[in-house]
Every structure is written in structure tokens, then in C-alpha cells.
Write an enzyme that holds these catalytic residues in place. Structure first.
Site, PDB file in Angstrom:
ATOM      1  N   ASN A  98       0.839  -1.199   0.000  1.00 41.34           N
ATOM      2  CA  ASN A  98       0.000   0.000   0.000  1.00 41.34           C
ATOM      3  C   ASN A  98       0.874   1.249   0.000  1.00 41.34           C
ATOM      4  O   ASN A  98       1.925   1.302   0.647  1.00 41.34           O
ATOM      5  CB  ASN A  98      -1.006   0.007   1.161  1.00 41.34           C
ATOM      6  CG  ASN A  98      -0.380  -0.162   2.527  1.00 41.34           C
ATOM      7  OD1 ASN A  98       0.642  -0.808   2.677  1.00 41.34           O
ATOM      8  ND2 ASN A  98      -1.008   0.413   3.541  1.00 41.34           N
ATOM      9  N   GLU A 141       0.246   5.210   0.478  1.00 39.01           N
ATOM     10  CA  GLU A 141      -0.762   6.205   0.880  1.00 39.01           C
ATOM     11  C   GLU A 141      -0.448   7.582   0.315  1.00 39.01           C
ATOM     12  O   GLU A 141       0.661   7.852  -0.165  1.00 39.01           O
ATOM     13  CB  GLU A 141      -0.849   6.244   2.410  1.00 39.01           C
ATOM     14  CG  GLU A 141      -1.312   4.902   2.958  1.00 39.01           C
ATOM     15  CD  GLU A 141      -1.592   4.896   4.445  1.00 39.01           C
ATOM     16  OE1 GLU A 141      -1.153   5.822   5.160  1.00 39.01           O
ATOM     17  OE2 GLU A 141      -2.270   3.952   4.892  1.00 39.01           O
ATOM     18  N   CYS A 144      -3.968   0.531  -2.564  1.00 41.30           N
ATOM     19  CA  CYS A 144      -3.892  -0.665  -1.731  1.00 41.30           C
ATOM     20  C   CYS A 144      -2.825  -1.616  -2.290  1.00 41.30           C
ATOM     21  O   CYS A 144      -2.481  -1.557  -3.477  1.00 41.30           O
ATOM     22  CB  CYS A 144      -5.228  -1.411  -1.717  1.00 41.30           C
ATOM     23  SG  CYS A 144      -6.533  -0.568  -0.827  1.00 41.30           S
ATOM     24  N   GLU A 153      -3.062  -4.808  -2.914  1.00 38.55           N
ATOM     25  CA  GLU A 153      -3.586  -5.731  -3.928  1.00 38.55           C
ATOM     26  C   GLU A 153      -3.639  -5.061  -5.301  1.00 38.55           C
ATOM     27  O   GLU A 153      -3.238  -5.639  -6.316  1.00 38.55           O
ATOM     28  CB  GLU A 153      -4.996  -6.196  -3.540  1.00 38.55           C
ATOM     29  CG  GLU A 153      -5.062  -6.952  -2.218  1.00 38.55           C
ATOM     30  CD  GLU A 153      -5.268  -6.055  -1.000  1.00 38.55           C
ATOM     31  OE1 GLU A 153      -4.820  -4.891  -1.021  1.00 38.55           O
ATOM     32  OE2 GLU A 153      -5.881  -6.523  -0.025  1.00 38.55           O
ATOM     33  N   CYS A 197     -10.106  -5.015   0.412  1.00 45.26           N
ATOM     34  CA  CYS A 197     -11.241  -4.085   0.467  1.00 45.26           C
ATOM     35  C   CYS A 197     -12.133  -4.273  -0.768  1.00 45.26           C
ATOM     36  O   CYS A 197     -11.755  -4.921  -1.744  1.00 45.26           O
ATOM     37  CB  CYS A 197     -10.744  -2.638   0.570  1.00 45.26           C
ATOM     38  SG  CYS A 197     -10.092  -1.966  -0.968  1.00 45.26           S
ATOM     39  N   CYS A 226     -10.582  -3.254  -4.136  1.00 41.16           N
ATOM     40  CA  CYS A 226      -9.621  -4.238  -4.657  1.00 41.16           C
ATOM     41  C   CYS A 226     -10.341  -5.485  -5.178  1.00 41.16           C
ATOM     42  O   CYS A 226      -9.932  -6.066  -6.182  1.00 41.16           O
ATOM     43  CB  CYS A 226      -8.608  -4.607  -3.584  1.00 41.16           C
ATOM     44  SG  CYS A 226      -7.442  -3.256  -3.255  1.00 41.16           S
TER      45      CYS A 226
END
Ligand code: THU
Length: 137
Positions: A44, A46, A55, A57, A89, A92
């Protein structure tokens, strides 16, 4: 070393590259390519806008396609340090379903090892699709 052990190692390494100064929640992923001993890492990343956060993934999916083109994926392994480990999430899941079928295996691990094995179809039933069904290929 089994495929899964290798995938966990790659995802764990990637997790150490996480840029997560806001959430302090580091995530690592490894996307195994089908019929190849290739594990593409993702972490990830940010952003101060929050909405611009990537993210782990999705990072792995974008990295894999950037490097190898539209290849098939065999499995995804995600590492967090929570117990139980975190699921991908919803965003994703929607990105994965663009490229992977309902039987696509997803392994969720933490530092104690793989804790949950699931399938994309189990965590995202009834996905939204615009393209005709291609069985994930
Ligand atoms: N995150 C992931 O990397 N994958 C997910 O599926 C859920 C959330 C990241 C995004 C953000 O950097 C942090 O975890 C907290 O939400």
C-alpha cells in the site's frame, strides 16, 4: 519451498516497503502468475489526499500488467499483521474481478502464517461486469 511459502515471503517483503504514514497499517501482497514461477509484489502506498491511496492488492495487479502485460493470475496472497488477517477491500475485489474468475484463490496471512484461504467468488459474489464472461482470462 512451496508456492504458498514463496508467495508469503514475497508479500511479507513487499509489506516492509509499505508507505503508510497516515494509517500506519502496512499491507503486502504477492500475485502469482499462472504457469510461471513469478510472484509480483505490491504494497500500500498512501497519499495525503487519502483518496489517492493505493492498496497493496491493486498495486500488485498494476505492477504485474505493467511488467508482463495481460497475463493470467494464479493466486493472490495478502499479508497484514492483524489476527485475523485483513481481507481485500471492496475496491480491490472489484479490480481483481476484472481479471480473475470466481475460483481465484486468495490467501490471507499474518506473521504466524496463512490463516484464511478463500476464493474471489466467495468474497465478491454477483460482481458488476461490462465485458462478456471470459472465465477470468
Ligand atoms: N489497504 C490495503 O492495502 N488493502 C486493502 O484491501 C485494504 C486497505 C491499505 C490502504 C491504506 O493504506 C491502509 O490499508 C488502511 O486502510
Amino acid at each position: 519451498m512451496t508456492d504458498l511459502t514463496r508467495a508469503v515471503a514475497v508479500a511479507t517483503d513487499a509489506r516492509h516497503h509499505s508507505y503508510s504514514p497516515y494509517s500506519h497499517f502496512a499491507v503486502g501482497a504477492a500475485l502469482k502468475l499462472k504457469d510461471r514461477e513469478v510472484y509480483v509484489p505490491g504494497c500500500n502506498v498512501e497519499n495525503a489526499s487519502f483518496g489517492g491511496t493505493w492498496c497493496a492488492e491493486r498495486s500488485a495487479v498494476v505492477a504485474a500488467i505493467s511488467q508482463y502485460g495481460r497475463v493470467e493470475f494464479e493466486s493472490l496472497t495478502v499479508v497484514t499483521d492483524t489476527d485475523p488477517p485483513a481481507y481485500p477491500c471492496a475496491f480491490c475485489r472489484g479490480v481483481l474481478v476484472e481479471f480473475c474468475g470466481p475460483d481465484f484463490p486468495i490467501y490471507l496471512a499474518n506473521p504466524d502464517g496463512v490463516k484464511i484461504t478463500t476464493r474471489l467468488g466467495d468474497i465478491l459474489p454477483h460482481p458488476f461486469k461490462l465485458l462478456p464472461e471470459t472465465s477470468g482470462s
